[in-house]
Design a protein around this motif. Structure first.
Motif, PDB file in Angstrom:
ATOM      1  N   ASP A   1       0.832  -1.203   0.000  1.00  0.00           N
ATOM      2  CA  ASP A   1       0.000   0.000   0.000  1.00  0.00           C
ATOM      3  C   ASP A   1       0.871   1.260   0.000  1.00  0.00           C
ATOM      4  N   ILE A   2       1.921   1.267   0.840  1.00  0.00           N
ATOM      5  CA  ILE A   2       2.847   2.404   0.896  1.00  0.00           C
ATOM      6  C   ILE A   2       3.576   2.553  -0.435  1.00  0.00           C
ATOM      7  N   LYS A   3       4.019   1.424  -0.994  1.00  0.00           N
ATOM      8  CA  LYS A   3       4.782   1.435  -2.239  1.00  0.00           C
ATOM      9  C   LYS A   3       3.999   2.063  -3.389  1.00  0.00           C
ATOM     10  N   LEU A   4       2.689   1.835  -3.414  1.00  0.00           N
ATOM     11  CA  LEU A   4       1.853   2.296  -4.525  1.00  0.00           C
ATOM     12  C   LEU A   4       1.155   3.626  -4.246  1.00  0.00           C
ATOM     13  N   ALA A   5       1.310   4.153  -3.027  1.00  0.00           N
ATOM     14  CA  ALA A   5       0.510   5.307  -2.600  1.00  0.00           C
ATOM     15  C   ALA A   5       0.704   6.534  -3.474  1.00  0.00           C
ATOM     16  N   THR A   6       1.942   6.872  -3.798  1.00  0.00           N
ATOM     17  CA  THR A   6       2.193   8.084  -4.587  1.00  0.00           C
ATOM     18  C   THR A   6       1.587   7.970  -5.975  1.00  0.00           C
ATOM     19  N   ARG A   7       1.748   6.812  -6.589  1.00  0.00           N
ATOM     20  CA  ARG A   7       1.208   6.624  -7.938  1.00  0.00           C
ATOM     21  C   ARG A   7      -0.312   6.707  -7.938  1.00  0.00           C
ATOM     22  N   ILE A   8      -0.941   6.101  -6.945  1.00  0.00           N
ATOM     23  CA  ILE A   8      -2.406   6.164  -6.837  1.00  0.00           C
ATOM     24  C   ILE A   8      -2.857   7.612  -6.669  1.00  0.00           C
ATOM     25  N   LYS A   9      -2.172   8.342  -5.790  1.00  0.00           N
ATOM     26  CA  LYS A   9      -2.558   9.727  -5.517  1.00  0.00           C
ATOM     27  C   LYS A   9      -2.414  10.590  -6.767  1.00  0.00           C
ATOM     28  N   ARG A  10      -1.301  10.440  -7.492  1.00  0.00           N
ATOM     29  CA  ARG A  10      -1.089  11.237  -8.704  1.00  0.00           C
ATOM     30  C   ARG A  10      -2.129  10.902  -9.760  1.00  0.00           C
ATOM     31  N   ASN A  11      -2.397   9.619  -9.941  1.00  0.00           N
ATOM     32  CA  ASN A  11      -3.415   9.216 -10.916  1.00  0.00           C
ATOM     33  C   ASN A  11      -4.773   9.798 -10.578  1.00  0.00           C
ATOM     34  N   ALA A  12      -5.140   9.684  -9.299  1.00  0.00           N
ATOM     35  CA  ALA A  12      -6.457  10.160  -8.869  1.00  0.00           C
ATOM     36  C   ALA A  12      -6.595  11.654  -9.087  1.00  0.00           C
ATOM     37  N   ASN A  13      -5.517  12.382  -8.830  1.00  0.00           N
ATOM     38  CA  ASN A  13      -5.539  13.830  -9.007  1.00  0.00           C
ATOM     39  C   ASN A  13      -5.741  14.193 -10.478  1.00  0.00           C
ATOM     40  N   VAL A  14      -4.974  13.536 -11.361  1.00  0.00           N
ATOM     41  CA  VAL A  14      -5.108  13.795 -12.795  1.00  0.00           C
ATOM     42  C   VAL A  14      -6.501  13.401 -13.284  1.00  0.00           C
ATOM     43  N   MET A  15      -6.973  12.247 -12.827  1.00  0.00           N
ATOM     44  CA  MET A  15      -8.254  11.727 -13.283  1.00  0.00           C
ATOM     45  C   MET A  15      -9.403  12.687 -12.946  1.00  0.00           C
ATOM     46  N   LYS A  16      -9.409  13.176 -11.708  1.00  0.00           N
ATOM     47  CA  LYS A  16     -10.490  14.089 -11.321  1.00  0.00           C
ATOM     48  C   LYS A  16     -10.354  15.421 -12.038  1.00  0.00           C
ATOM     49  N   ASN A  17      -9.113  15.872 -12.221  1.00  0.00           N
ATOM     50  CA  ASN A  17      -8.862  17.096 -12.969  1.00  0.00           C
ATOM     51  C   ASN A  17      -9.363  16.975 -14.402  1.00  0.00           C
ATOM     52  N   TYR A  18      -9.050  15.871 -15.059  1.00  0.00           N
ATOM     53  CA  TYR A  18      -9.469  15.670 -16.446  1.00  0.00           C
ATOM     54  C   TYR A  18     -10.987  15.563 -16.566  1.00  0.00           C
ATOM     55  N   ASN A  19     -11.595  14.897 -15.607  1.00  0.00           N
ATOM     56  CA  ASN A  19     -13.060  14.809 -15.638  1.00  0.00           C
ATOM     57  C   ASN A  19     -13.697  16.183 -15.444  1.00  0.00           C
ATOM     58  N   GLY A  20     -13.074  16.998 -14.581  1.00  0.00           N
ATOM     59  CA  GLY A  20     -13.559  18.365 -14.408  1.00  0.00           C
ATOM     60  C   GLY A  20     -13.398  19.181 -15.674  1.00  0.00           C
ATOM     61  N   LYS A  21     -12.273  18.994 -16.356  1.00  0.00           N
ATOM     62  CA  LYS A  21     -12.054  19.701 -17.622  1.00  0.00           C
ATOM     63  C   LYS A  21     -13.091  19.286 -18.658  1.00  0.00           C
ATOM     64  N   LEU A  22     -13.361  17.988 -18.734  1.00  0.00           N
ATOM     65  CA  LEU A  22     -14.364  17.517 -19.692  1.00  0.00           C
ATOM     66  C   LEU A  22     -15.726  18.127 -19.405  1.00  0.00           C
ATOM     67  N   LYS A  23     -16.073  18.177 -18.127  1.00  0.00           N
ATOM     68  CA  LYS A  23     -17.346  18.786 -17.750  1.00  0.00           C
ATOM     69  C   LYS A  23     -17.378  20.257 -18.142  1.00  0.00           C
ATOM     70  N   GLY A  24     -16.281  20.959 -17.877  1.00  0.00           N
ATOM     71  CA  GLY A  24     -16.215  22.380 -18.201  1.00  0.00           C
ATOM     72  C   GLY A  24     -16.225  22.648 -19.694  1.00  0.00           C
ATOM     73  N   LEU A  25     -15.478  21.843 -20.453  1.00  0.00           N
ATOM     74  CA  LEU A  25     -15.420  22.024 -21.906  1.00  0.00           C
ATOM     75  C   LEU A  25     -16.801  21.848 -22.530  1.00  0.00           C
ATOM     76  N   LYS A  26     -17.498  20.827 -22.062  1.00  0.00           N
ATOM     77  CA  LYS A  26     -18.832  20.563 -22.616  1.00  0.00           C
ATOM     78  C   LYS A  26     -19.841  21.598 -22.124  1.00  0.00           C
ATOM     79  N   GLY A  27     -19.700  21.982 -20.830  1.00  0.00           N
ATOM     80  CA  GLY A  27     -20.640  22.954 -20.282  1.00  0.00           C
ATOM     81  C   GLY A  27     -20.536  24.312 -20.955  1.00  0.00           C
ATOM     82  N   LEU A  28     -19.298  24.735 -21.250  1.00  0.00           N
ATOM     83  CA  LEU A  28     -19.086  26.020 -21.924  1.00  0.00           C
ATOM     84  C   LEU A  28     -19.204  25.913 -23.441  1.00  0.00           C
ATOM     85  N   ASP A  29     -19.182  24.670 -23.929  1.00  0.00           N
ATOM     86  CA  ASP A  29     -19.111  24.422 -25.374  1.00  0.00           C
ATOM     87  C   ASP A  29     -17.951  25.215 -25.965  1.00  0.00           C
ATOM     88  N   LEU A  30     -16.772  25.004 -25.345  1.00  0.00           N
ATOM     89  CA  LEU A  30     -15.606  25.797 -25.713  1.00  0.00           C
ATOM     90  C   LEU A  30     -15.138  25.516 -27.137  1.00  0.00           C
TER      91      LEU A  30
END
Length: 727
Positions: free
Chosen positions: A321-350
């Motif tokens: 769990d300790i060995k994988l913690a940083t990778r999980i955290k970085r992935n989760a951060n990017v994943m939520k960020n990207y999902n937020g971007k997708l929501k924003g791009l579609k919401g604004l119809d950028l």
């Protein structure tokens, strides 16, 4: 750029402006490079010190920028004359993970060094300080003035950038130099950096403070995360940069920030200095389309799969769990960020908005004889280039992700690259090349082995092969078709292939690789391994594709330079360069916002709100029991905000930030540190493409909460004394 309609000011902010009658409205957006600060009136905005105290080229006097450091992929700042640095908890996370064991679980329990001798090495961390900068656009662009071939153009530009950096380093052996592209194909700046190689952990709060709220609260407001940590920079006794050694001494910075324990209030002027990562605001509609239709959904989906696999593996033991913690955290951060971007791009119809802007730009060009002669094919050339990019998108994304997804393939790549370089040397030079470079190779391999788990690796490798098997005919991965699928049922063949390769490869044995395989040039060059062979065929396909990739990059470089140049004429304004991990300033005000109809988000959260979240069944809202005890006793010390009758935890401001600004000092009108930037509201994940007063809010941890936790919860009053704050 955003339309005028979308740039209307938040109703509540308008009311504040009407009431105050004198509040300054900052530019719509701006991550200002140091070179642009002379064009910004910060004193009119609310700055109460001389603007030259932030950055001054006229004298040798130290300024606030001298207190800034880039630590890892984040920002930090010196806050004492003994090299003490404050940054985010998540910025120190990987170093804390590497220092942790099940017996000494600093990741979970936190770490407090009572004195300097107790501070521990922050493995993998360095500090980079901006020393100076110089515009070298003329030198770069003159080198390609007569180069018409796109592939040659990008090669010459990259070569000239490296040459100028090397020349700068030759002139001053104490610096590291780097040429950064500010506008693609248009402007280039040479930065000189001082690098500190010995960084140590001083104080990191427990995970249920530093990561309170976890992924539930990530990119969300209201927020109650104590996302802070303290490190210290060390140098050799003579002041020169040196790797970790007990003989090293604390670094004495030219400048350190004063910490103001009084904090700020709503509508106070604040500013940030930091190293924001990447933004993409000066790109055409096709770039946004590529992000929305290809990159963001692909990476989000892949990281979600990876995190499920790693989380499941972590249940086997705390060590895994300790060995994988940083990778999980970085992935989760990017994943939520990207999902937020997708929501924003579609919401604004950028995409639609950018298309309309590009159509208006094309009309502007065609209506002007001079511009049509020079840029008449610009928009159609951009469109045709992106059609080619779209046509190869899935294969290119697979090739980008395969090594980062699969640890043993990344290890195989580094071994193969080293072997190739070694075999290319004359016989008389092989032994010296091996001895000179084997240390850095082993270090890079150890970094990868630190997060390697064989079961996870097999599962992620299989997923990547499944993705390859689904690629369209014009985007196939040759080695997967030849070695894995071979014309049979893909699912069955993939399982057999993965199990076979991982059974027979010796790369999974870290001890064998480090002590046997890399013992001598002969042992490495004679070794044959199934994963080494597989990786080399991936490498060969990348090399076959490279000339076309370079041609496209060269063409895009020229097109984007022209695109920005003509768009600035069209808009009749000078653009601020997109963020590129170079030092920037952004300013604004402490201010709430309205993310949805009939809602208003206040700009401060408190310990009371933290306790309310903790009363739910969500384990990510666990917190140290001492926080509740202290709150019930109203034991706030000098760190309460009077109008709240509580300690403020986090706060909002309308500054222009992105990734890389994590850990940036949030400063008040006097240039004093009053918080540490760590996130954005979910609605602001789209900042990378478009900033807007209505939804762009960044989040910082209030310095009063940092000091309260350090003093009252973790008994680290020695830190408060060092930074000149009375507990």
């Amino acid at each position: 750029m955003m339309t005028n309609k979308k740039k209307r000011i938040l109703i509540t902010s308008l009311l504040v402006l009407l009431i105050s009658g004198s509040a300054y409205v900052p530019p719509d957006e701006g991550m200002f490079p140091l070179s642009e600060l002379k064009n910004v009136n910060l004193n009119k905005a609310g700055l109460k010190i001389d603007q030259k105290e932030i950055y001054n080229t006229e004298t040798q006097t130290a300024s606030l920028v001298d207190a800034l450091v880039r630590v890892g992929g984040c920002t930090g700042s010196f806050i004492s004359d003994a090299g003490l640095i404050i940054t985010n908890h998540h910025c120190a996370f990987s170093a804390v993970q590497l220092a942790s064991t099940p017996e000494h679980d600093y990741l979970e329990n936190g770490f407090v060094a009572e004195d300097k001798t107790s501070e521990i090495e922050a493995k993998g961390m360095t500090c980079r300080i901006t020393d100076s900068y110089e515009d070298v656009s003329d030198k770069i662009l003159s080198s390609v003035a007569n180069v018409s071939d796109p592939a040659s153009r990008i090669r010459v530009i990259n070569s000239e950038m490296k040459k100028l950096a090397a020349e700068a380093e030759a002139q001053d052996s104490t610096i590291e130099a780097e040429v950064s592209e500010m506008f693609i194909g248009k402007t280039y700046v040479l930065f000189r950096y001082k690098t500190i190689k010995d960084v140590r952990l001083v104080y990191v709060p427990s995970r249920n403070v530093g990561e309170f709220g976890g992924e539930t609260d990530n990119w969300v407001w209201p927020r109650h995360t104590g996302d802070f940590s303290f490190m210290r920079a060390y140098v050799a006794p003579d002041g020169s940069p040196a790797t970790y050694s007990k003989n090293n001494v604390p670094y004495k910075p030219k400048k350190f920030l004063k910490v103001n324990a009084d904090g700020v209030s709503e509508d106070d002027f604040v500013f940030i200095l930091g190293y924001p990562g990447r933004t993409f605001r000066h790109r055409p509609s096709q770039f946004i389309m590529h992000q929305q239709n290809f990159l963001l959904p692909y990476v989000s989906n892949l990281y979600e799969f990876q995190n499920k696999a790693m989380t499941e593996a972590g249940k086997k033991s705390r060590a895994i769990d300790i060995k994988l913690a940083t990778r999980i955290k970085r992935n989760a951060n990017v994943m939520k960020n990207y999902n937020g971007k997708l929501k924003g791009l579609k919401g604004l119809d950028l995409v639609k908005e950018k298309k309309q802007e590009d159509e208006a730009l094309a009309s502007y060009i065609n209506e002007n004889v001079e511009l049509k002669a020079k840029y008449g094919n610009l928009m159609s050339d951009i469109d045709n280039l992106y059609k080619l990019i779209f046509n190869d998108a899935y294969r290119d994304m697979w090739l980008t992700q395969i090594y980062s997804s699969t640890s043993l393939l990344e290890i195989a790549k580094r071994l193969n690259d080293f072997k190739t370089d070694l075999t290319s040397k004359p016989v008389a030079e092989k032994a010296k090349y091996f001895s000179d470079n084997i240390g850095s190779l082993k270090k890079s391999l150890l970094d990868r082995y630190d997060s390697f788990d064989i079961d996870v690796d097999k599962e992620l490798f299989a997923r990547m092969l499944e993705d390859a098997a689904k690629l369209p005919k014009n985007q196939r991965i040759a080695v997967v078709d030849k070695q894995v699928i071979k014309g049979f049922n893909a699912e069955e063949q993939i399982d057999k292939f993965v199990n076979s390769r991982y059974q027979y490869t010796r790369l999974k044995d870290q001890n064998y690789v480090m002590n046997v395989l890399l013992k001598s040039p002969k042992s490495l060059t004679e070794y044959i391994d199934p994963l080494l062979l597989f990786e080399r065929e991936i490498h060969d396909q990348i090399e076959i594709l490279r000339p076309e990739k370079e041609r496209r990059e060269g063409q895009l470089n020229k097109l984007m330079g022209d695109y920005v140049a003509v768009k600035e004429r069209f808009k009749q304004q000078d653009f601020i360069p997109d963020a590129n991990s170079t030092l920037r300033l952004t300013f604004g005000y402490v201010r709430g916002f309205s993310p949805a109809d009939a809602t208003y988000m206040k700009p401060f959260t408190t310990i009371k709100g933290l306790l309310e979240k903790g009363s739910t069944d969500n384990p990510e809202f666990n917190y140290p029991p001492k926080i509740r005890q202290l709150w019930l006793a109203k034991d706030f010390g000098p760190f309460a905000k009077k109008d709240l009758n509580d300690v403020p935890v986090s706060f909002l401001y309308n500054l222009d930030t992105t990734g890389g600004n994590s850990g940036s000092p949030v400063m008040n009108s006097k240039g004093e540190l009053i918080g540490v930037n760590f996130d954005r509201a979910y609605e602001a994940t789209i900042n990378d493409y478009a900033w807007n007063e209505n939804y762009s809010r960044s989040i910082g941890v209030d310095i009063r909460y940092v000091l309260w936790v350090a003093s009252k919860v973790d008994n680290a009053n020695f830190l408060l004394e060092e930074i000149g704050v009375k507990p």
